[in-house]
Design a protein around this motif. Structure first.
Motif: not given
Ligand SMILES: Cc1cc2nc3c(=O)[nH]c(=O)nc-3n(C[C@H](O)[C@H](O)[C@H](O)COP(=O)(O)O)c2cc1C
Length: 346
Positions: A324-345
């Motif tokens: 459960t270490s990846g659970c966080s209260e963020v938007s699913a967009r933010e999480l998806t981009l973070a998981l893919a290493g593609a977070l927008e600046p």
């Protein structure tokens, strides 16, 4: 061809379909971020399925996965029902529950469900517990949909490939929710993702998606390095803004309790991973008394309702994977981009 091209998505991230805790809103957010959003349909009737797909298509023109169960419908067994009811009786007494309403609907994929999704031509149709009939698979593929299903053993992966799956999901034992197992009900056959994934990759020619225990960008990279063409993640999305996860479920996921999960058949009759709560502790995670899937859900759903009225998750299926270490209260967009290493600046 990479899975990203194969499915028409930008990122190798598939959001697990999670019946009972999410709808098209989570799917839209993930698909719009470039992953593959999934709509769980296992607990929906034909009208609700069409409404979900219609809502998705109104909000996004990106690909979508719709997910179904394909279990055998069991015969009701009065003796087993009575044994189960007796096991739960002390709790039913405690909460003063005397009438048990019909349990949650879990119907296998059938022609009516295929008719409901056909007008929307979903790009991916995924299944849990095997595959539907060859006729139904043919119908789904007739509009160009790719068919995906979970394998929990190498034998299941080979079976899925031989019976028409286009993509196989290697579901490791860490995974939250129901085990997709369908060739055996022997839990000792179940392997962790790190063991299962490379063996399935070596054994089939179709693309393999890794699922179970993946919670961050490094986990995604590791799965891809081990031969997965994408990852499917559920638990990590459970606290996202767009998930419908209940307050009781969210509280458990955020608490220290979430470090202790078990595979249990108490909530539905089939093995599924949940955070350990009172009923799992007291009855043991696996009970021979539990009626066949999905019949076990009926009595315990009544208890769950009564306990939740007292703000207790003692009888709630607190589906969660081991990580459960990846659970966080963020938007699913933010999480998806973070998981893919593609977070927008920022
Ligand atoms: C809350 C929850 C509900 C789930 N429901 C479904 C479902 O309806 N259909 C399905 O195919 N898989 C379901 N799964 C299993 C996922 O497909 C997948 O195997 C799992 O999320 C991967 O492991 P992870 O949870 O550790 O990421 C569910 C998982 C969770 C956590």
């Amino acid at each position: 061809m990479s899975i990203v091209d194969y499915l028409g998505i930008e990122l190798p991230i598939i959001q697990s379909p999670m019946a009972g805790v999410q709808d098209h809103r989570l799917a839209v957010a993930v698909s719009e971020a470039g992953g593959l959003g999934s709509i769980p349909c296992a607990m929906l009737g034909a009208d609700a399925i069409a409404a979900e797909l219609s809502a998705f298509r109104a909000l996004s023109d990106q690909p979508v996965n719709v997910n179904f169960f394909c279990h055998q419908v069991p015969q009701a067994d009065a003796r087993r029902e009575t044994g189960w009811r007796n096991a739960l009786q002390p709790y039913l007494n405690e909460y003063g529950v005397s009438t048990i309403p019909p349990g949650p609907d879990r119907n296998p994929f059938d022609q009516a469900a295929a008719t409901a999704i056909a007008p929307f031509r979903p790009e991916v149709v995924s299944f849990h517990f095997g595959l539907p009939s060859a006729e139904l698979i043919h119908r789904v593929k007739s509009w160009g949909a790719r068919v995906m299903s979970s394998a929990t053993t190498v034998d299941e992966a080979r079976w899925l490939e031989a019976h028409g799956a286009d993509i196989v999901i290697a579901q490791g034992y860490e995974a939250g929710g129901h085990r997709g197992m369908f060739l055996s009900d022997d839990l000792t056959t179940q392997m962790g993702t790190m063991s299962l994934l490379p063996q399935i990759v070596r054994s089939v020619r179709i693309p393999v998606v890794a699922a179970g225990g993946i919670a961050d960008e490094r986990g995604v990279k590791a799965a891809l390095a081990m031969g997965a063409t994408a990852v499917q993640m559920g638990t990590a999305f459970l606290l996202c803004d767009e998930a419908g996860t209940s307050a009781i479920h969210r509280r458990a996921l955020k608490s220290a309790d979430s470090s202790h999960t078990a595979v249990t058949n108490l909530f539905s009759g089939r093995p599924a991973r949940s955070i350990v709560n009172r009923v799992i502790r007291e009855l043991g995670p696996i009970s021979e008394l539990a009626p066949a899937f999905p019949l076990a859900a009926t009595s315990i759903a009544a208890l769950r309702k009564a306990a939740e009225r007292h703000n207790s998750g003692d009888f709630t299926p607190l589906w969660s994977g081991q990580n459960t270490s990846g659970c966080s209260e963020v938007s699913a967009r933010e999480l998806t981009l973070a998981l893919a290493g593609a977070l927008e600046p920022a």
